[in-house]
Design an enzyme around this catalytic site. Structure first.
Site, PDB file in Angstrom:
ATOM      1  N   GLU B 328      40.595  24.981 -44.665  1.00  0.00           N
ATOM      2  CA  GLU B 328      40.846  23.757 -45.108  1.00  0.00           C
ATOM      3  C   GLU B 328      39.551  22.964 -45.562  1.00  0.00           C
ATOM      4  O   GLU B 328      39.407  21.908 -45.200  1.00  0.00           O
ATOM      5  CB  GLU B 328      41.634  22.816 -44.128  1.00  0.00           C
ATOM      6  CG  GLU B 328      42.942  23.681 -43.479  1.00  0.00           C
ATOM      7  CD  GLU B 328      43.509  23.120 -42.492  1.00  0.00           C
ATOM      8  OE1 GLU B 328      43.237  22.087 -41.960  1.00  0.00           O
ATOM      9  OE2 GLU B 328      44.749  23.831 -42.032  1.00  0.00           O
ATOM     10  N   CYS B 426      49.531  16.359 -38.401  1.00  0.00           N
ATOM     11  CA  CYS B 426      48.460  15.353 -38.518  1.00  0.00           C
ATOM     12  C   CYS B 426      48.938  14.264 -39.628  1.00  0.00           C
ATOM     13  O   CYS B 426      48.547  13.061 -39.552  1.00  0.00           O
ATOM     14  CB  CYS B 426      47.160  15.674 -38.500  1.00  0.00           C
ATOM     15  SG  CYS B 426      46.890  17.319 -39.716  1.00  0.00           S
TER      16      CYS B 426
END
Lengths: 664, 664
Positions: B328, B426
């Site tokens: 990521e 998240c």
């Protein structure tokens, strides 16, 4: 009556003679050294060593891929083809030694697989067809045995593989006590057809038919064998040793499930090319073969559907197939990314095998077109001009800014440097066997038709129309479109000559003995001349070979607003060493002519292209995003054949170039 | 004297009030239900249940990510910001209950982490800072404690986190007996700065400084703690449970090594933004904070270098960051793929946090420009207009033919449908806390300057120039460029008003009480008016808001020959439901005007764009590749704000559109 390839074609044309010579003199000796772990600095093959261990002649542990035997088989097969035209006592002796070693590995019942012999108890054999490639390796051994006997007259390997095939024939099938399995990686099916042809034994063809029609049926054999493994006395050594793709069923086979192996549904019901592209081409090739020989219409219908699916939506311009790295596999139609794709060398080689077999029923130019697209582009791109460096992945584009990307755990990265070997080194030998058998794709015939599929300088002879005919072909391909066939029948005879008109040809002209044959449009992609042929008759085909600007269907998202350059069968690319970096900043002016020039000094002799275009420019301190109109300056653009890229300097490369017409 | 955000800004403008209302009325209640496993059909969070188990109040096993506590903390923080302007007894009671539960989880020594409390013996704590997120979770708890106390005056959570922070302060550092560690996922550093500010305790700032400057030094702490784990009495439960990326060192952290955690080299020496983009923004935000408060010039120099690296080469037009899914993470400069990227919602939210802190030393319009780019584009794109659906990945383009691709084992797929929750969830709470605290980005001030960074309708008051001043801002953003500030000082006073001139503004006009202020170009991105202000003075800024055609640097390979449309701060995209499929076949005529119209009926009320262009066409039976010139027909193109895509129908989407100027 089906068409057959001609068994005795001698290549005389420069382009393929150069490649065949490279294979004979550099590629095969290099690969032999690699298989024998005699090349420093490359991943050790251990393939020959595995056989020595399996023969009980040295101590050691099996190493390499579970299908490492197939590398040896493919080397023997490639060598067989090469020996036919280029006798080489050293290579032949090495092949003979390997064959003798295989004989010593073979078990009394015929079994021959070094991985299982070395690592597993006898009862574990055939218990993981899905992953463990026993039938795949057997297939390659069979192909090698057939090819070596045909080329050299030596039957030793053929005898070995007949004994092995008989064991397999006893083991698998729908009879009582037989296993209802089929290979996870197809290959043995087409090999069994070759063995049937070579031996005249119908049972090998029947076995191939069984493997094809059993594939993907319910209850699913791969499920059953997985359950059966639980009851083995000794847990099989898992393969791959660590394959995170298989930690759960959802991720099995890179998320493809049994579609990875084209075993997700009965083969006869399949209509979409899915899964691992090499597996697919071998399977489909076998299906075409078996359909032809058995007359099974359902098999033919399936493979016809699969052909259309690939050719209409899943084929790269370079004849690459396999749009994604995970599973090295097909994706959806029109999904043809230029950088993230796989386009394995082996897959394009397999496509050649498949396309050739598709055309055996009746000539269709499309099959020859695909073969031509493959042999001049996405196959030989896998081999460096040095004969010792290889691409596994054949990208359509390489962009410098991508080099820093991390890929997934099991995802290979397209590279702009060829490697000297691979841990899984299937491609080098596959390409060698395609090149050394290129003669098989030139002609087909039955007793009334000579079909010329590829325009490759060559000589051959055949029995047709009741007479023996010598054929000598001269061809300028791939650099010039002049083709000339001289026919020498032993006495005048009537038969048809079919001449494929390539899809790229401009204003093709056919003449016989200097007189133009008016005859209009090609039928099924061929011009046909039927007449009584006499000694010295000459057929000429003049194929206009302008530089073509190729455009992709509007459904191919990546290539909208772009063109590729093609001349004759050769697809071109831009390389950084000719055009500077940031190749994406270059656009072509497709309204201006592109010039083509043969340059003997370049890349072993190629026609290079020069085009006009623009390069977008910006100040050194240009922001990442701006509102200013684009600035560009005129640019001369040099394009080289795609197959020859990455032979000078490692840099950017690009097949599809922005088309700005006459500019913005 | 550093600038400070104003603590009491009330949002009055329609755009953000709508979002704040959505958060208060839908998002926070929905998220609370999700955290309490009361929503059917989504991955269970188990976050609150974990706390109950840790408190010994129910039986059960820990479930969810190792950092599941942070979801609860972020929900409390987001709720705190929301409560300030929108009192809600139900939400406040739920927050109070969660805080009480956290209090019961807290161990006598202050430790508070449900994963370790439930699953590991005490001696295993702090033994895997690299992977196990204890300090990250602590950071989120601290932020929540500070925010909740500020919003509600209730100190319970602040007391809890002070006790926890004190334990951490005793545990980590360069003193005798202390661990020389730092978090694998930064977050606690910026939280400790907030705690220092809230409590006036210098030691929290010192601890943040320690974490930053210790990071990546040799010998490497992550190596040392890995060795130390071998001697633990009880082998720690591994996390992630199965992470094939970590099977060997070469593949550690998706192949990024410690660069994944920005710990590959000492932080003070870093100059390239690498690794996990969310980690990066939190770390860099903390560095800016700590540099400001400590005067550490080396820290500031490092974060300045990293800022330039991101903004000059690694930032998407939508303010997305993270060019690749594996890790990521950031990749090389100019590597900005439109489809394979990550652009996590959290990363763009983190970029807002970072950019805001960068501007505290001295006003620089660039920081406000980046915040604006983020808050109107790549952050809120992560939230559906229904308040209950989320994007984790924010693609710049979605192409239908890609949908069949298998990605790697650990590689997430960009989607064109938002999801209602995630296993690792998240982003939803992160976006909620950004929206509910949007007021913090509007103004900064010191005792002589009022800096207006964002043009968001709002009221506030501050002490400046020795007097109390009321400020009322009206703004048409993001749809209209008229900004009006009314200043009401308690008595006339001299101070400066700084007004950011956005990078997209055309012919901005500044006036005071109706009289145009001539003053030329902005300095550091701001127009500054320094005068003695009296009650009712009005400053007006008129920002021309034409539709801009944005072009990317020639080094961004994917976007050559393409433009994006932007109007004011809003980046636009094409969606299939407005324009039909195969969006790549559409090209814009950038010589023709683009019209903008506010449509109250569309997507909650947006300005939509209408442009002229062409759509390439082909016959139904067009081949995959052809030599014909392209055919196109005129096409009306509709563009909508990027943030609002995927709220009507799942289809294709595209930010960067081919630019054909006036056609080919």
């Amino acid at each position: 009556m089906p068409l057959r390839p001609l068994p005795d074609v001698a290549i005389t044309g420069a382009f393929w003679n150069t490649y065949k010579e490279l294979v004979a003199e550099k590629v095969l000796p290099y690969q032999w050294s690699a298989l024998n772990d005699q090349v420093a600095g490359i991943p050790p093959s251990h393939a020959v060593e595995n056989l020595r261990i399996a023969a009980g002649e040295v101590e050691g542990e099996f190493a390499g891929m579970v299908f490492q035997d197939s590398d040896v088989a493919k080397w023997i097969e490639a060598t067989a083809y090469s020996l036919r035209e280029r006798p080489d006592p050293v290579l032949e002796e090495r092949a003979d030694e390997l064959i003798a070693l295989l004989g010593r590995v073979q078990q009394p019942d015929g079994y021959l697989n070094s991985f299982y012999i070395v690592t597993e108890p006898v009862e574990n054999r055939w218990n993981n067809l899905r992953d463990c490639h026993e039938l795949y390796c057997a297939g390659h051994l069979i192909e090698a045995g057939v090819a070596y006997a045909a080329a050299t007259g030596k039957r030793r390997l053929l005898d070995i593989v007949v004994k092995y095939a008989d064991l397999i024939d006893r083991t698998f099938g729908r009879g009582p006590g037989q296993r209802r399995g089929y290979p996870g990686h197809p290959e043995i099916e087409l090999a069994l057809v070759r063995l049937a042809d070579a031996t005249g034994e119908q049972r090998y063809l029947d076995l191939a038919h069984y493997f094809l029609t059993e594939r993907g049926t319910a209850p699913h054999y791969f499920d059953l064998e997985e359950e059966a493994r639980a009851s083995l006395a000794q847990t099989p050594r898992s393969f791959p040793v660590i394959n995170p793709a298989d930690v759960d069923r959802e991720h099995l086979n890179y998320g493809l499930g049994y579609a990875f192996q084209q075993a997700h549904e009965p083969f006869l019901e399949q209509s979409s090319a899915v899964g691992h592209a090499v597996r697919a081409t071998y399977l489909y090739a076998a299906a075409a073969d078996v359909a032809l020989r058995t007359g099974d219409e359902r098999l033919r219908a399936a493979v016809d559907r699969l052909w259309r699916d690939v050719v209409d939506g899943k084929l790269y311009l370079t004849a690459g197939i396999g749009s994604q790295v995970p599973g090295e596999s097909f994706t959806d139609p029109y999904d043809l990314p230029n950088e993230g794709m796989y386009c394995e060398t082996c897959a394009s080689v397999g496509l050649v095998f498949w396309a050739a077999r598709m055309g055996r029923v009746a000539p269709q130019g499309e099959y020859g077109d695909v073969i031509e697209r493959a042999i001049y582009n996405g196959t030989i791109s896998g081999l460096g001009l040095d004969g010792e460096s290889y691409f596994y992945i054949n990208p359509q584009q390489y962009t410098a800014s991508m080099a820093g990307r991390q890929l997934g755990w099991d995802i290979s990265r397209p590279d702009n440097r060829r490697q000297n070997w691979f841990t899984c080194s299937c491609c080098p030998m596959n390409l060698a066997r395609m090149i050394s058998s290129i003669d098989q794709y030139v002609y087909q015939a039955d007793d009334r038709r000579l079909v010329v599929d590829q325009y490759i300088g060559s000589t051959t002879s055949l029995r047709i129309g009741g007479v023996d005919v010598e054929v000598a072909q001269e061809s300028g391909l791939p650099w010039a479109g002049d083709v000339r066939l001289r026919l020498t029948p032993s006495s005048p005879a009537e038969f048809a000559v079919w001449l494929r008109v390539p899809q790229w040809a401009d204003e093709p002209t056919l003449s016989v003995n200097g007189a133009v044959v008016e005859g209009g449009e090609p039928v099924d992609g061929y011009r046909v001349v039927t007449r009584t042929w006499s000694e010295g008759d000459v057929v000429e085909l003049r194929l206009g070979m302008p530089v073509r600007t190729v455009r992709a269907s509007t459904r191919v998202s990546e290539n909208q607003g772009k063109v590729a350059l093609q001349r004759g069968p050769v697809v071109y690319c831009l390389e950084e060493c000719d055009n500077g970096g940031d190749l994406a900043a270059i656009a072509l002016d497709t309204t201006r002519p592109v010039t083509a020039e043969f340059r003997s000094d370049l890349l072993g002799g190629v026609v290079a292209l020069r085009a006009e275009g623009w390069r977008e420019t910006e100040p050194q301190d240009a922001p990442l995003y701006g509102f200013d109109p684009p600035r560009s300056e005129p640019a001369q653009v040099t394009a080289i054949p795609y197959y020859s890229w990455a032979n000078r300097a490692a840099g950017e490369m690009r097949v599809w170039i922005r088309d700005e017409g006459a500019g913005r």
